[in-house]
Scaffold this active site. Structure first.
Site, short mmCIF file in Angstrom:
data_model
loop_
_atom_site.label_atom_id
_atom_site.label_comp_id
_atom_site.label_asym_id
_atom_site.label_seq_id
_atom_site.Cartn_x
_atom_site.Cartn_y
_atom_site.Cartn_z
N GLY A 172 0.83 -1.20 0.00
CA GLY A 172 0.00 0.00 0.00
C GLY A 172 0.86 1.24 0.00
O GLY A 172 2.03 1.20 0.38
N HIS B 194 -4.21 1.18 7.81
CA HIS B 194 -2.85 1.73 7.82
C HIS B 194 -2.72 2.88 6.81
O HIS B 194 -2.21 3.95 7.15
CB HIS B 194 -1.85 0.60 7.49
N GLU B 195 -3.22 2.65 5.60
CA GLU B 195 -3.08 3.68 4.57
C GLU B 195 -3.94 4.90 4.87
O GLU B 195 -3.53 6.04 4.66
CB GLU B 195 -3.43 3.11 3.19
N HIS C 223 -2.37 7.42 7.12
CA HIS C 223 -1.41 8.33 6.50
C HIS C 223 -2.08 9.63 6.05
O HIS C 223 -1.44 10.68 6.00
CB HIS C 223 -0.74 7.66 5.29
NI NI Z 1 2.80 3.30 5.82
#
Ligand code: NI
Length: 188
Positions: free
Chosen positions: A47, A146-147, A150
């Site tokens: 990712g 997780h992405e 960001h």
């Molecule tokens: Ni990352």
């Protein structure tokens, strides 16, 4: 197509909330999507989020390898190939969280055990502006969470419950086997 430079932890772009994408048809955006996918694949990640390539926009790309599709109770299997998600939103389904190993292309060399919601619903727009809405569980859900983090300036280290669960890749065998059996993964 071009490989993009990946921002490493410490660069302020990784701590800056990203802004919504407004013009999906813009040639610059389409080029960015192509370049992000190429950069993710070149780096061996599953990712990548736009802030990781120094673009503070709400855009992520990811790919769930078939071998990692461990969800048994998602409504459908993880998608094949790369998913592009623009202006994504996420909603946990239930309170259950799971510990699993994560890495990040912006924090090279390290892996850590991170709690994530086991099941989520996510939605957004694909590269053509068409709506995407899916239910994900297990590794698929972990990658998306997780992405998405960001885009809000959050790194997986921020989510860890115990920094004793952080290790260099070469020392990973010292960490307890995570509950869901995740193997080391190169998340974005
Ligand atoms: Ni990352």
């Amino acid at each position: 197509m071009a490989l993009l430079k990946i921002a490493r932890m410490g660069h302020p772009v990784l701590r800056t909330p990203a802004a919504p994408v407004e013009d999906i048809a813009a040639p610059e955006l389409q080029r960015l999507i192509t370049d992000m996918i190429e950069t993710m694949d070149d780096a061996g990640g599953v990712g990548l989020a736009a802030p990781q390539v120094h673009v503070p926009s709400r855009l992520i790309v990811f790919r769930v390898p078939a071998a990692r599709d461990d969800a048994e109770d998602a409504e459908e299997g993880a998608p094949e190939g790369v998913t592009v998600l623009i202006n994504p939103e996420i909603e946990p389904l239930g309170d259950e969280q799971q510990l699993g190993l994560e890495g990040c292309l912006s924090i090279p060399g390290l892996r850590g055990l991170v709690p994530r919601y086991r099941r989520i619903r996510y939605s957004g727009l694909d590269a053509k502006g068409s709506p995407v809405s899916r239910i994900a569980a297990g590794f698929h859900a972990r990658v998306v969470q997780h992405e998405m983090d960001h885009l809000d300036g959050v790194l997986y280290l921020d989510r860890m419950e115990d920094l004793a669960d952080l290790a260099f890749e070469s020392e990973l065998h010292h960490l307890l086997e995570p509950a869901d059996g995740d193997e080391p993964s190169n998340a974005g």
